[in-house]
Design a protein around this motif. Structure first.
Motif, PDB file in Angstrom:
ATOM      1  N   ALA A   1      33.660  38.154  31.520  1.00  0.00           N
ATOM      2  CA  ALA A   1      32.866  37.626  30.402  1.00  0.00           C
ATOM      3  C   ALA A   1      31.406  37.599  30.842  1.00  0.00           C
ATOM      4  CB  ALA A   1      33.342  36.230  30.025  1.00  0.00           C
TER       5      ALA A   1
ATOM      6  N   TYR B   1      45.194  33.793  34.942  1.00  0.00           N
ATOM      7  CA  TYR B   1      44.623  35.126  34.743  1.00  0.00           C
ATOM      8  C   TYR B   1      43.138  35.100  35.061  1.00  0.00           C
ATOM      9  CZ  TYR B   1      43.069  33.333  30.179  1.00  0.00           C
ATOM     10  OH  TYR B   1      42.476  32.597  29.183  1.00  0.00           O
ATOM     11  N   ASP B   2      42.573  36.288  35.206  1.00  0.00           N
ATOM     12  CA  ASP B   2      41.118  36.392  35.315  1.00  0.00           C
ATOM     13  C   ASP B   2      40.633  37.293  34.194  1.00  0.00           C
ATOM     14  OD1 ASP B   2      41.247  39.168  36.323  1.00  0.00           O
ATOM     15  OD2 ASP B   2      41.966  38.224  38.154  1.00  0.00           O
ATOM     16  N   GLN B   3      39.387  37.126  33.848  1.00  0.00           N
ATOM     17  CA  GLN B   3      38.809  37.902  32.747  1.00  0.00           C
ATOM     18  C   GLN B   3      37.343  38.171  33.059  1.00  0.00           C
ATOM     19  OE1 GLN B   3      39.312  35.303  29.392  1.00  0.00           O
ATOM     20  NE2 GLN B   3      37.595  34.005  29.958  1.00  0.00           N
TER      21      GLN B   3
END
Length: 103
Positions: free
Chosen positions: A13, A9-11
């Motif tokens: 931040a 996944y990517d997030q």
């Protein structure tokens, strides 16, 4: 990582996109690597061993990926065989293949 890492996944931040990859080392140690892109360079934020739940996710994702690769490989073989048969048929018919003709 020795095997091809799988993007889990990517997030976002601190205003930047971070990508979380799971993979294995040459000694089959399952680990995660978190990367980001800064000034058009990839930077490693952190790396750590996978816990039991993450390992399940990794093996599940890896199984899906292997299934996809096998499926793509079969499609490629089927297409190649189809083209080979069309070429043979074309040679037999003197360069003509009827429209809508299978193989």
């Amino acid at each position: 990582m020795s095997r091809q890492a799988i993007l889990i996944y990517d997030q976002v931040a601190n205003g930047e996109i971070r990508y979380v990859y799971y993979g294995e080392t040459r000694r089959t140690r399952q680990s995660a690597v978190v990367l980001t892109e800064r000034a058009s360079k990839l930077r490693v934020i952190t790396a750590y061993d996978l816990d039991a739940g993450q390992k399940r996710d990794y093996w599940s994702a890896r199984g899906r990926r292997v299934t996809q690769l096998i499926s793509e490989s079969r499609k490629c073989r089927l297409f190649t065989n189809h083209q080979r048969l069309r070429t043979r048929k074309k040679k037999r018919l003197g360069g003509r293949v009827p429209k809508g003709g299978n193989s």
